[in-house]
Design a protein around this motif. Structure first.
Motif, short mmCIF file in Angstrom:
data_model
loop_
_atom_site.label_atom_id
_atom_site.label_comp_id
_atom_site.label_asym_id
_atom_site.label_seq_id
_atom_site.Cartn_x
_atom_site.Cartn_y
_atom_site.Cartn_z
N GLU A 128 -11.04 1.20 -4.29
CA GLU A 128 -12.12 0.86 -5.22
C GLU A 128 -11.62 0.89 -6.67
OE1 GLU A 128 -16.66 2.31 -6.23
OE2 GLU A 128 -15.78 2.68 -4.26
N GLY A 129 -11.87 -0.21 -7.39
CA GLY A 129 -11.43 -0.33 -8.78
C GLY A 129 -10.00 -0.81 -8.94
N ARG A 130 -9.28 -1.01 -7.83
CA ARG A 130 -7.87 -1.39 -7.91
C ARG A 130 -7.68 -2.88 -7.62
NH1 ARG A 130 -4.81 2.63 -3.97
NH2 ARG A 130 -3.15 1.08 -4.40
N LEU A 131 -6.57 -3.41 -8.14
CA LEU A 131 -6.20 -4.78 -7.84
C LEU A 131 -5.51 -4.85 -6.47
CD1 LEU A 131 -4.75 -6.14 -11.22
CD2 LEU A 131 -6.79 -6.96 -10.03
N VAL A 132 -5.89 -5.84 -5.69
CA VAL A 132 -5.21 -6.14 -4.43
C VAL A 132 -4.98 -7.64 -4.38
CG1 VAL A 132 -6.22 -4.16 -3.22
CG2 VAL A 132 -7.36 -6.38 -3.13
N THR A 133 -4.20 -8.08 -3.40
CA THR A 133 -3.95 -9.52 -3.22
C THR A 133 -4.75 -10.01 -2.02
OG1 THR A 133 -1.73 -9.32 -4.13
CG2 THR A 133 -2.20 -11.28 -2.82
N LEU A 134 -5.57 -11.01 -2.27
CA LEU A 134 -6.34 -11.64 -1.20
C LEU A 134 -5.54 -12.82 -0.66
CD1 LEU A 134 -10.08 -12.51 -1.04
CD2 LEU A 134 -8.42 -14.35 -0.73
N GLY A 135 -5.41 -12.89 0.67
CA GLY A 135 -4.75 -14.02 1.31
C GLY A 135 -5.72 -14.77 2.20
N ILE A 136 -5.71 -16.09 2.10
CA ILE A 136 -6.57 -16.92 2.95
C ILE A 136 -5.80 -18.19 3.32
CG2 ILE A 136 -7.69 -18.07 0.99
CD1 ILE A 136 -9.43 -17.01 4.25
N LYS B 29 -11.84 -14.08 8.04
CA LYS B 29 -10.45 -14.52 8.11
C LYS B 29 -9.63 -14.06 6.91
CE LYS B 29 -11.14 -16.87 11.90
NZ LYS B 29 -10.53 -16.41 13.19
N VAL B 30 -10.20 -13.20 6.09
CA VAL B 30 -9.53 -12.73 4.87
C VAL B 30 -8.41 -11.75 5.22
CG1 VAL B 30 -9.88 -11.20 2.90
CG2 VAL B 30 -11.40 -13.14 3.25
N HIS B 31 -7.30 -11.87 4.50
CA HIS B 31 -6.20 -10.90 4.57
C HIS B 31 -6.09 -10.22 3.21
CE1 HIS B 31 -4.39 -12.47 8.39
NE2 HIS B 31 -5.00 -13.57 7.99
N LEU B 32 -5.81 -8.93 3.21
CA LEU B 32 -5.60 -8.19 1.97
C LEU B 32 -4.23 -7.52 2.00
CD1 LEU B 32 -9.08 -6.46 1.43
CD2 LEU B 32 -8.23 -8.58 0.39
N PHE B 33 -3.59 -7.49 0.82
CA PHE B 33 -2.26 -6.91 0.70
C PHE B 33 -2.22 -6.00 -0.53
CE2 PHE B 33 -2.00 -11.06 2.64
CZ PHE B 33 -1.25 -10.83 3.78
N ASP B 34 -1.46 -4.92 -0.43
CA ASP B 34 -1.26 -4.05 -1.58
C ASP B 34 -0.57 -4.84 -2.67
OD1 ASP B 34 0.33 -2.06 -3.29
OD2 ASP B 34 -0.94 -0.71 -2.10
N ALA B 35 -1.12 -4.81 -3.88
CA ALA B 35 -0.60 -5.64 -4.97
C ALA B 35 0.80 -5.22 -5.40
CB ALA B 35 -1.55 -5.58 -6.17
N GLU B 36 1.17 -3.95 -5.19
CA GLU B 36 2.48 -3.46 -5.63
C GLU B 36 3.54 -3.60 -4.55
OE1 GLU B 36 2.01 0.50 -6.99
OE2 GLU B 36 0.68 -0.03 -8.66
N THR B 37 3.21 -3.22 -3.34
CA THR B 37 4.21 -3.21 -2.26
C THR B 37 4.20 -4.48 -1.41
OG1 THR B 37 2.73 -2.13 -0.68
CG2 THR B 37 4.01 -0.71 -2.15
N GLY B 38 3.10 -5.20 -1.39
CA GLY B 38 2.97 -6.37 -0.55
C GLY B 38 2.65 -6.05 0.90
N VAL B 39 2.47 -4.77 1.22
CA VAL B 39 2.16 -4.36 2.60
C VAL B 39 0.74 -4.75 2.94
CG1 VAL B 39 1.91 -2.39 4.17
CG2 VAL B 39 3.83 -2.50 2.55
N ALA B 40 0.52 -5.22 4.15
CA ALA B 40 -0.82 -5.67 4.56
C ALA B 40 -1.78 -4.49 4.68
CB ALA B 40 -0.73 -6.40 5.90
N ILE B 41 -3.03 -4.75 4.33
CA ILE B 41 -4.12 -3.78 4.45
C ILE B 41 -5.04 -4.27 5.56
CG2 ILE B 41 -6.04 -2.62 3.27
CD1 ILE B 41 -4.61 -3.37 0.61
#
Length: 438
Positions: A349-357, A421-433
Motif C-alpha cells: 500500500e502506497g508503493r509503486l509496482v509494475t502492472l503487466g497486461i 488477467k493482471v500481473h504485478l511485479f516488484d518495481a525494484e527487483t522485477g519479481v512477480a507478485i
C-alpha cells in the motif's frame, strides 16, 4: 531412455586481448604494467549456477535471447566445450572428462553440417560405420595383458579390408555389390530412418541437390540413425521459411514422441518453445530464470523478464501505485482488482509496482475512469485478428482486438483491462507478485 542432470555448471571464457602497441591511445600508454596484466587475464563468465534435470524421454527446450548462453550450454553437454565448473551426468555416467564420441549423444546443428561429397545414404550411414570401426577389447588380469596382439592386428586388418570391399563395390550393379553382415545391418537402419523421415527417394542425391527442408531432415536422420541416448538440437529450424518451419516443427515433435529419446532443443523463438517443449527453461544473461511447462510460463511468469519474453506480442508494462487495498492508480486510470489480491497487496500500500497486461487481455470499451484513453499509432490487420500499437501519455502499448472493427491510425479509443488477467511485479527487483491463493 536417459536422464540428463546438470549440477551447478559454470562456463568462463578467458578474454583475449592483444598486446598494446604504438597505435594505442595516450590513456592506454599511461596504464601501468599491473593494470595491463589484470586486463589481459580477466575472463568472461557466460554461464553461472546452471542446475537442470532433464527427465528420461522428455523434450526440454532452452529458450532465451541471443547471447544468453543456451548454445554454449548445449555444447558443454555434447563435450564440444570444456567445463569450467560443475558436473554433467548422462544417465548414471559423469561425462565431464569424456570426449564427445564416448558420450552417446547426437547433435543436430543449425548449419546442417552434412558432408558435401557424400550421398544422403552415406551421410546417414557415416556415424554407424564409425561406431563399427573399433578395436577388439583387450582383457587384463592382475595387470598382465592376456589379449593376443596378433589377433588385434588381424581384427583391424579384417575390418579395414571389409570396409574397402564395401566402398569399392558400392557403385557396381546390385548383384556385384559386396555387403558384409555389418553393412547389411547399417543398410537396414538407414532405410528405416529414411522411411520415418520420408526421404527414401533422396538417398542417392548429394546435399547440394537438396532443398533446405530436405537437408534438415537428413541432418535429423543422421542423428537418429545412431539411436543415441540423448538428442541435442541447436536452432535446427532457423534457416527454413515460415511454412516449412511449422511443418518441420511438428515432424520433430512427432518423431521425438515416437522414439522416446531424451531431447534438449535450443531456440530463440518463443513460439517454437511453447509449441514443442514438455518443459521450457528460460535463460537470460547466463542463468536459468524459470523452468516450467509452457502454459505455466505464460500464466505464471516468475519475473518481469520471463513475462516479457514469453508471449507474442510481448506483455505491456505500466508503473502504478497501490493507493489502498485492491485499488491501483495510474495518472490515466484507476482499477480495482479482484478480492483474491487483498492479503497480498496490504504490504504494498502506497508503493509503486509494475502492472503487466498482455495485448490479448486489452479490449475496446467505453469512456470510464477504469479504462485507458489511447491514440492509435499503427494498425496491423492480419485477417483473423488485428493488432494495435497505441499511445497513452508517455507509454506505448499493444492490444489485440476484434478484426471486424475497422480502426484507423490517429483514432482515439478507450481500452479496458481484464482485472483477472493482471500481473504485478516488484518495481525494484522485477519479481512477480501473486495472490497468496495462487
Amino acid at each position: 531412455m536417459t536422464q540428463v542432470v546438470l549440477e551447478n555448471v559454470y562456463k568462463t571464457f578467458p578474454r583475449q586481448r592483444r598486446d598494446l602497441d604504438l597505435t594505442d591511445s595516450s590513456s592506454n600508454q599511461e596504464r601501468s604494467l599491473p593494470d595491463r596484466k589484470a586486463s589481459h587475464q580477466s575472463a568472461v563468465t557466460v554461464l553461472r549456477r546452471i542446475n537442470l534435470t532433464v527427465e528420461a524421454g522428455e523434450f526440454m527446450v532452452l529458450v532465451g535471447p541471443s547471447g544468453c548462453g543456451k548454445s554454449t550450454l548445449l555444447r558443454l553437454i555434447a563435450g564440444l566445450e570444456p567445463l569450467t565448473g560443475g558436473n554433467i551426468w548422462v544417465g548414471d555416467r559423469l561425462v565431464n572428462e569424456l570426449p564427445p564420441k564416448q558420450r552417446d549423444i547426437a547433435m543436430v546443428f543449425q548449419s546442417y553440417a552434412l558432408y558435401p561429397h557424400m550421398t544422403v545414404y552415406d551421410n546417414l550411414a557415416f556415424g554407424l560405420r564409425r561406431m563399427q570401426q573399433v578395436q577388439r577389447p583387450t582383457v587384463k588380469e592382475n595387470g598382465a595383458d592376456l589379449g593376443d596382439r596378433n589377433d588385434q592386428i588381424s581384427f583391424q586388418w579384417e575390418n579395414f579390408w571389409e570396409s574397402f570391399r564395401v566402398a569399392v563395390t558400392r557403385w557396381l550393379p546390385e548383384g556385384f555389390q559386396y555387403l558384409s553382415e555389418t553393412e547389411k545391418k547399417i543398410e537396414q537402419r538407414v532405410l528405416t530412418v529414411a522411411r520415418m523421415l520420408q526421404i527414401e527417394m533422396l538417398l542417392n542425391r548429394l546435399p547440394k541437390q537438396l532443398s533446405g527442408g530436405q537437408k534438415q531432415r537428413v541432418a535429423l536422420g543422421r542423428a537418429m540413425a545412431r539411436n543415441p541416448q540423448v538428442f541435442l538440437m541447436d536452432e535446427p529450424l532457423s534457416n527454413l521459411d515460415a511454412k516449412l518451419r511449422a511443418e518441420t516443427r511438428a515432424q520433430i515433435v512427432n518423431l521425438q514422441r515416437q522414439l522416446g529419446t531424451t531431447t534438449i532443443y535450443v531456440t530463440h523463438d518463443q513460439t517454437e518453445a511453447l509449441t514443442m517443449g514438455d518443459r521450457i527453461a528460460v535463460m537470460h544473461q547466463g542463468q536459468i530464470q524459470q523452468i516450467a511447462a509452457p502454459l505455466e510460463l505464460y500464466h505464471h511468469p516468475i519475473n518481469r523478464f520471463v513475462a516479457e519474453f514469453i508471449g507474442s506480442p510481448p506483455m505491456n508494462f505500466l508503473n502504478v501505485r497501490i493507493k489502498k487495498t485492491l485499488v491501483i492508480s495510474h495518472p490515466q486510470f484507476r482499477l480495482t482488482l479482484p478480492g483474491i489480491w487483498e492479503d497480498t497487496l496490504i504490504q504494498y500500500e502506497g508503493r509503486l509496482v509494475t502492472l503487466g497486461i498482455r495485448p490479448e487481455h486489452l479490449g475496446l470499451s467505453l469512456p470510464a475512469p477504469k479504462n485507458l484513453p489511447v491514440k492509435v499509432m499503427r494498425v496491423e490487420a492480419l485477417g483473423s485478428e488485428t493488432y494495435l500499437s497505441v499511445r497513452m501519455a508517455g507509454d506505448t502499448l499493444q492490444a489485440r482486438v476484434d478484426p471486424d472493427r475497422v480502426i484507423q491510425p490517429g483514432e482515439d479509443l478507450w481500452l479496458a483491462i481484464a482485472p483477472d488477467k493482471v500481473h504485478l511485479f516488484d518495481a525494484e527487483t522485477g519479481v512477480a507478485i501473486y495472490p497468496h491463493d495462487c
